[in-house]
Every structure is written in structure tokens, then in C-alpha cells.
Write a protein that holds these residues in place. Structure first.
Motif, PDB file in Angstrom:
ATOM      1  N   TYR A 186       0.809  -1.221   0.000  1.00  0.00           N
ATOM      2  CA  TYR A 186       0.000   0.000   0.000  1.00  0.00           C
ATOM      3  C   TYR A 186       0.846   1.276   0.000  1.00  0.00           C
ATOM      4  N   ARG A 187       2.163   1.096   0.021  1.00  0.00           N
ATOM      5  CA  ARG A 187       3.033   2.265   0.119  1.00  0.00           C
ATOM      6  C   ARG A 187       2.817   3.176  -1.095  1.00  0.00           C
ATOM      7  N   LEU A 188       2.775   4.463  -0.830  1.00  0.00           N
ATOM      8  CA  LEU A 188       2.647   5.440  -1.912  1.00  0.00           C
ATOM      9  C   LEU A 188       4.021   6.084  -2.100  1.00  0.00           C
ATOM     10  N   PRO A 189       4.827   5.555  -3.029  1.00  0.00           N
ATOM     11  CA  PRO A 189       6.193   6.074  -3.156  1.00  0.00           C
ATOM     12  C   PRO A 189       6.206   7.419  -3.868  1.00  0.00           C
ATOM     13  N   PRO A 190       7.227   8.216  -3.610  1.00  0.00           N
ATOM     14  CA  PRO A 190       7.307   9.542  -4.244  1.00  0.00           C
ATOM     15  C   PRO A 190       7.264   9.457  -5.769  1.00  0.00           C
ATOM     16  N   GLU A 191       7.766   8.342  -6.332  1.00  0.00           N
ATOM     17  CA  GLU A 191       7.755   8.222  -7.799  1.00  0.00           C
ATOM     18  C   GLU A 191       6.323   8.146  -8.331  1.00  0.00           C
ATOM     19  N   THR A 192       5.453   7.450  -7.581  1.00  0.00           N
ATOM     20  CA  THR A 192       4.059   7.355  -8.024  1.00  0.00           C
ATOM     21  C   THR A 192       3.403   8.729  -7.965  1.00  0.00           C
ATOM     22  N   VAL A 193       3.654   9.448  -6.871  1.00  0.00           N
ATOM     23  CA  VAL A 193       3.091  10.796  -6.746  1.00  0.00           C
ATOM     24  C   VAL A 193       3.595  11.664  -7.899  1.00  0.00           C
ATOM     25  N   ALA A 194       4.873  11.528  -8.202  1.00  0.00           N
ATOM     26  CA  ALA A 194       5.449  12.336  -9.291  1.00  0.00           C
ATOM     27  C   ALA A 194       4.825  11.956 -10.634  1.00  0.00           C
ATOM     28  N   ALA A 195       4.565  10.661 -10.833  1.00  0.00           N
ATOM     29  CA  ALA A 195       3.984  10.218 -12.110  1.00  0.00           C
ATOM     30  C   ALA A 195       2.568  10.762 -12.279  1.00  0.00           C
ATOM     31  N   ILE A 196       1.808  10.773 -11.184  1.00  0.00           N
ATOM     32  CA  ILE A 196       0.448  11.338 -11.259  1.00  0.00           C
ATOM     33  C   ILE A 196       0.546  12.849 -11.491  1.00  0.00           C
ATOM     34  N   ARG A 197       1.458  13.471 -10.762  1.00  0.00           N
ATOM     35  CA  ARG A 197       1.607  14.930 -10.916  1.00  0.00           C
ATOM     36  C   ARG A 197       1.967  15.269 -12.363  1.00  0.00           C
ATOM     37  N   ALA A 198       2.736  14.407 -12.997  1.00  0.00           N
ATOM     38  CA  ALA A 198       3.175  14.673 -14.372  1.00  0.00           C
ATOM     39  C   ALA A 198       2.019  14.631 -15.359  1.00  0.00           C
ATOM     40  N   ARG A 199       0.902  14.047 -14.948  1.00  0.00           N
ATOM     41  CA  ARG A 199      -0.254  14.018 -15.853  1.00  0.00           C
ATOM     42  C   ARG A 199      -1.210  15.190 -15.591  1.00  0.00           C
ATOM     43  N   PHE A 200      -0.790  16.127 -14.775  1.00  0.00           N
ATOM     44  CA  PHE A 200      -1.526  17.384 -14.588  1.00  0.00           C
ATOM     45  C   PHE A 200      -0.866  18.458 -15.453  1.00  0.00           C
TER      46      PHE A 200
END
Ligand code: SF4
Lengths: 564, 112
Positions: free
Chosen positions: A292-306
């Protein structure tokens, strides 16, 4: 990282769908098309079909079907707004209704048309999933996210992560009751975080990352409760694991035997904050955290689609803005009430009031929706936000262009200068539309709006929030109104109960019932007397709420009930 | 939709039968068996002593008639045209009070 993806390909302010998202939506539309065909043919009974249509946002209301369209975290782009206008014009009666959940409702939909409407929505990456049923509903967010001067963290990326986590979450499709999450990134609560099942406030962590304040067990309805503060240090990487644990504990222990006691607020009250916290911590400790860990890379990948706006105002934007304000008092008045300070120099956020005097709060015609879409393209990077107060926001407007924007809004009857004032009333659809209603909300809002139409009078009265619900479900947030109005049914006739002292913000409180409910034709006069009493007794710059908190209910009770 | 508030019936009173159309959700009133109108003025008036049986009969054929949520609505005894006793059912019968153009009477006129 090489700059290979051109920014304009992505919508400013919200997540840009990819092919996986689009294929999922297309499948979902065809699935519903088949279900509708089977219902019409009679192979599905109404009892079998009802949960299926509700999972697609389709309600049967008083006069017709109502379709509730999700606007994730309240952000949409101009292309989506134009599609909503097109649907209103083609399939409904030329208007839509923006709700306190930052969604949009169409009130006159035909069952037969619904699959085509959902297909049109899917064409612009929209849907009606999670707008009904006992699931985690569409996540709501600060309307000034990513723009506000007072914001510490832009919460929309995390709102999108929560959307993806919760959408059709297999474990949470049949919760004891509906579940609402709000998220903000500002210390000034504009999302009513303390009135949600879970309220999150994002803020910087000491290590430079992001962490969250967590509130739980707030809510309105039959049992209004201000949520409790569960913790102030939830690390970003544990966001999903911890929320999963919170909802699991609710899913396991929440009451399913009594619909009125099924929300998480009742569970938190029953277990106590400490008891609930212990259960959540135990669940959390037993989870596979790596999964369930939310790694910074995942957050960055979602942010990149904004998409991000290219904020680049001319140096003299503020000076031009000041000159325009001095030259045009009507513009200046609108700026005082309908704007919010922006984090970037030369920019400002503009609130478009959907509360014209005597109008229906939250309603916009197809033409107005098209106008807002055009203005968003011209002045605000094509991005539009819906507020839980049933207004719209253009988040990033150049200060030197605000006067031109205001003139265009005025031409479309969208420039009421009343945000935060007595004309900025929340009203649920009430008995004019809603199958659950006891009384009409809209006519009371219309009469109050007309009574206090004068912008001068509204400014003199100052900040005051009136909120109206047509029944105890409290979709109109009356419990959180400085003045709350609740419609009740007495032997088939409408009566209205007043509550005073509610507040949705950082100083959240539940309004207290003032006295016996009033007949419909006495309610507006009673509120006018109440406001008069406030004007007589306020001191200095007190808001209505401050005067009420200082002096208590007695004098307002006298004003309301002591008629000659 | 059926609602506990609609089950309040006075012994000596009369009622009419209503439902929503399946295809478009719009409100209709029973004129005769298998015949429904958007206008409450056309509705058949049934003594409350007989209403439960009439509702059961209408509900039994609701799929065939393209209807959902059949139920009875008590009406005023002293009005010439059928008028529901509750404000909720008056709004169902005569349309939302906030959009004069969207009332059944206005729609009928528009399509005349
Ligand atoms: S508060 Fe009641 S009347 Fe108003 S929209 Fe919600 S359920 Fe309907």
C-alpha cells in the motif's frame, strides 16, 4: 528529465486520462447500455435495476430521472464544460445544477438517453461513477487549490490519487453507508474538512515532503457532528495504507442494521476517538505496508499528468489592476467580494457567483456554461473549478485582465458581487425536485436573495452564510450555516426550522435550533428580523457568527418569535 | 416513489393513482386501467375504501404499462378538480414551483 511531453497536451488543473482510463470508461458505458436495454425489455425488474442505475449516477427523482455527473475534486476543463452545456441543451432543459459536492446534476433526463449521455461524457473523460451508493464518493477539494496565497500544499494530486484508489475499490463497494472525503492544503479550511467522514489537510513535513492532518467522523444529516482530529503527522507514503485501515475498520464495525446509525461518525462516537484510533492502528500494523506504500515516484507520475499553467503576468499587472479598481466602483465592489489572493505575482482567483438575486442557487444555463468555458480559455488556461458553495472559480487570472473578464461576466449575468455575503446562499434542490424532500428550499433562497438584493445592503451586513436543506439529509449543509434553514413536514405542509451558529470552517460548529419551526410565509420575514437584530447589536467588525457567539441565542429568539 | 407519507388516508376520503413512466421518469395519473395521463385533472377518483385494491391491480401490470412506483395519493374532498392534500403531491401534480415553463399544464400548451 528531458521535456518530451508538451504541457498543453494535458489539461491544466486536473489529471489527464490515458488510454487505460478511456478504455475502462467506454466498457462501462456499454455495460450500462446493456443494463438499460434489459430494464426496458423487462428482463430486469426495477428492484434489480435500481442499484445498477445508482452506480451510474442515475436517480429517479420527483418529476424525472436525475443524472449526477462527477467532477473529481471540483475541477473541469473548458472542453468538458462545453460538453455539459451540450448535454443540457440536447437532453435536458437547457440548464444544469452545480451541487454542494462540486458535482453537476441534470434534472430532466430520460432513461433511454442515459447511455448516449454517458458515452458523450466519456468522450471528454467524464462519468457519473461514485456519485451515488454506499461507496467512497467523489473526493472534494479546495476551490482555490494550486492558486491560493495561503496554501501550503496543492492537494489536487493527492485528491487524484484518492480518486484512483477509491474508484470501484472492490472492498469498499458496499460500505455500511456512503463515504465522503474532502482534502485541502491550506490551514484555512474551505472544504468543511471537519464535516466529512474523512477530512485531510495536506502540509509540508519536517523532512521537506508532505504529511496530512486527519479528521474523522464529521458529518451532517440527522446527527450532525464535528469530526475529531485523529492525527497530524500522516506521512504521504502511508496515505493510502492508513486510509485503507480507517475505511476497513468502518466497513467491519460500522452498523448495517440501522440506516440512521450507519455512518462512520456514529462508529467513532461509539468507540470513542481513542478506541477507533486503536483499531485503525492495529489494522494498519497488520497490513502489508509495502503493497500500500505510496512512493514519491508514483506521486510524481500522477503529478506529471496534470497540466500546469504558465504563470507569467506583465510587471505592471498589479498597477493596471489598481487603476481599473479606482476608475470603476462597481468593478471594485465585485473585486472586494468575488476574488481571492493568488500565490503568483500579478495573478488573482475570480469567483463566478451562480447566485443572481432571486435566482436558483447553483443553476447555470447552457449558454452560461458555454460562456464560462470561453472565458476560461481566454483568461484562465481553460480551467474551471466548482465550489461546494455552488459557485464557479477561474483560478489563475491575470490581474490586468480581470476588468475585461468581469465585463464579460456581467454581460452573461454572472457577475453578482455577493460571495460570502447574504446573497451567497446554499440551497439543495428541495421539494421542487427531490423525492426525499419535506419542503422546498429554492423558493426560500429566491425570496431571501431578492429581499437582500442590494449590493450595498449585502456589504453592510457583511460575511454571513445562509444554508438551506429541504430535509434532514442536509445536502444544503444547514447545520453548518451561520443561519441554517431546515424544511420539515407537518401534516403535509412545509415548515422551516432555523438553526444559528453553525460554521463549516476551521472553527467548525453545529448550528443550534432556535425554536419552533415557522410556516413558509413567515420564514423570510423572520430572517430579516434576525438580521436586523444583528445589525443593532454587533460591535466593531463583528461577523454575524461572532455576534451570535458573543451574545447567545436569546436576542435572536426574541427577534424571530416576538411578532406584534 | 412510494413513501410512507402517502399512506395517510382518511376513511371517508378519495384518492387517485400515480406513477412515474419508466422511459422518461415523468409523472402520470391513472385515467382508467392501462390508461395514464400527465394531467391530474384527467385522473380517475377512487374512494379510499377501494384504493388499495386498485393500486395492487395497477402495480401488477406496471411493467406492461411502462411504469415504475405505482402508489395512491389522497385528494382534497372539497375541490372541484383533483387536488392532492400534501404539498409534495401538489408539486408532483402541478410541477416544480420555481420553473413555470416546466409545469404539466405549460408543457401541454407548448405541444398543443
Ligand atoms: S437535503 Fe433532503 S431535500 Fe435536499 S437534496 Fe438532500 S435529500 Fe433532497
Amino acid at each position: 528529465m528531458p521535456d518530451t511531453i508538451p504541457a498543453p497536451a494535458l489539461p491544466v488543473g486536473h489529471y489527464g486520462y490515458d488510454q487505460v482510463d478511456r478504455a475502462f470508461l467506454a466498457d462501462r458505458v456499454e455495460q450500462f447500455r446493456d443494463q438499460v436495454a434489459r430494464r426496458i425489455a423487462g428482463t430486469l425488474s426495477e428492484d434489480e435495476f435500481k442499484p445498477l442505475r445508482l452506480m451510474n449516477g442515475l436517480y429517479l427523482q420527483l418529476h424525472a430521472y436525475m443524472l449526477r455527473v462527477a467532477i473529481p475534486y471540483g475541477v473541469l476543463d473548458s472542453r468538458q464544460m462545453r460538453e455539459l452545456a451540450h448535454i443540457a441543451r440536447t437532453y435536458d432543459r437547457d440548464y444544469g445544477h452545480f451541487t454542494t459536492r462540486q458535482n453537476l446534476q441534470f434534472n430532466w433526463i430520460r432513461l433511454e438517453d442515459t447511455p448516449d449521455i454517458l458515452a458523450r461524457l466519456a468522450d471528454v473523460d467524464m462519468h457519473a461513477i461514485q456519485t451515488s451508493g454506499n461507496c467512497i464518493r467523489n473526493v472534494t477539494c479546495d476551490q482555490f487549490a494550486g492558486a491560493a496565497q495561503d496554501e501550503l500544499v496543492d492537494p489536487r494530486v493527492h485528491a487524484e490519487i484518492l480518486r484512483q484508489w477509491s474508484t470501484l475499490h472492490p472492498e469498499f463497494t458496499f460500505l455500511p453507508r456512503k463515504f465522503k472525503i474532502a482534502i485541502s492544503g491550506s490551514p484555512n479550511d474551505r472544504v468543511a474538512a471537519r464535516f466529512h467522514d474523512i477530512g485531510l489537510v495536506a502540509k509540508p513535513a519536517p523532512d521537506g515532503g508532505t504529511q496530512f492532518d486527519v479528521f474523522v467522523g464529521g458529518g451532517m444529516g440527522r446527527t450532525p457532528i464535528v469530526g475529531v482530529h485523529l492525527r497530524d503527522d500522516l506521512p504521504e507514503e502511508d496515505l493510502l495504507a492508513y486510509l485503507e485501515a480507517m475505511v476497513r475498520v468502518y466497513n467491519e464495525y460500522g452498523r448495517r442494521d440501522n440506516i440512521y446509525k450507519a455512518r462512520i461518525k456514529i462508529l467513532v462516537q461509539a468507540l470513542g476517538t481513542e478506541g477507533y484510533r486503536q483499531k485503525v492502528d492495529a489494522e494498519f500494523a497488520s497490513m502489508n505496508r509495502a503493497r500500500y506504500r505510496l512512493p514519491p515516484e508514483t506521486v510524481a507520475a500522477i503529478r506529471a499528468r496534470f497540466g500546469t499553467p504558465d504563470l507569467n503576468a506583465p510587471d505592471d499587472a498589479a498597477a493596471q489592476f489598481d487603476r481599473a479598481r479606482r476608475a470603476d466602483p462597481a468593478f471594485d465592489r465585485w473585486v472586494r467580494t468575488n476574488t481571492h489572493p493568488h500565490r503568483a505575482p500579478g495573478y488573482i482567483s475570480a469567483v463566478i457567483s451562480l447566485k443572481p438575486a432571486g435566482g436558483i442557487p447553483g443553476d447555470a444555463t447552457s449558454a452560461q456554461m458555454d460562456t464560462v468555458a470561453d472565458l476560461a480559455d481566454r483568461y484562465a488556461f481553460g480551467e474551471i473549478r466548482v465550489t461546494h458553495m455552488q459557485n464557479l472559480v477561474l483560478g489563475h487570472v491575470r490581474q490586468d485582465e480581470l476588468h475585461a473578464l468581469w465585463q464579460a461576466l456581467r454581460a452573461a449575468d454572472l457577475a453578482s458581487a455577493n460571495i460570502g455575503l447574504i446573497g451567497d446562499i446554499i440551497a439543495c434542490p428541495g421539494l421542487d425536485y427531490c423525492a426525499l424532500a419535506n419542503a422546498r428550499s429554492i423558493p426560500i433562497a429566491q425570496k431571501l436573495g431578492a429581499r437582500f438584493a442590494s449590493p450595498e445592503l449585502q456589504e453592510t451586513i457583511g460575511p454571513i452564510e445562509i444554508k438551506i436543506s429541504g430535509c434532514i439529509n442536509a445536502c444544503g449543509h444547514h447545520h453548518a450555516g451561520h443561519i441554517g434553514i431546515l424544511g420539515v413536514d407537518k401534516k403535509g405542509e412545509e415548515f422551516f426550522q432555523l438553526t444559528l451558529g453553525g460554521s463549516p470552517g476551521s472553527d467548525a460548529s453545529v448550528g443550534q435550533i432556535l425554536g419552533p419551526a415557522l410556516p413558509e410565509d413567515a420564514t423570510v420575514d423572520a430572517i430579516a428580523r434576525l438580521v436586523d437584530a444583528y445589525l443593532v447589536h454587533r460591535t466593531g467588525g463583528e461577523r454575524f457568527l461572532d455576534t451570535y457567539r458573543r451574545l447567545g441565542a436569546a436576542l435572536f429568539k426574541d427577534a424571530v418569535y416576538a411578532t406584534a | 416513489m412510494s413513501d410512507v407519507r402517502n399512506n395517510r388516508r382518511e376513511a371517508g376520503g378519495s384518492s387517485v393513482i400515480t406513477a412515474n413512466r419508466l422511459l422518461d421518469g415523468r409523472i402520470v395519473w391513472q385515467v382508467a386501467e392501462g390508461d395514464w395521463s400527465p394531467m391530474i385533472k384527467d385522473a380517475r377518483i377512487i374512494p379510499n375504501a377501494e384504493i388499495e385494491a386498485a393500486i395492487a391491480q395497477a402495480a401488477a401490470r406496471q411493467q406492461a404499462d411502462g411504469l415504475v412506483g405505482v402508489y395512491g395519493v389522497q385528494i382534497e374532498s372539497d375541490e372541484a378538480a383533483p387536488t392532492p392534500v400534501t404539498v409534495r403531491e401538489r408539486i408532483r401534480a402541478f410541477g416544480p414551483t420555481v420553473h413555470p415553463d416546466f409545469t404539466p399544464a405549460a408543457e401541454l400548451e407548448a405541444h398543443a
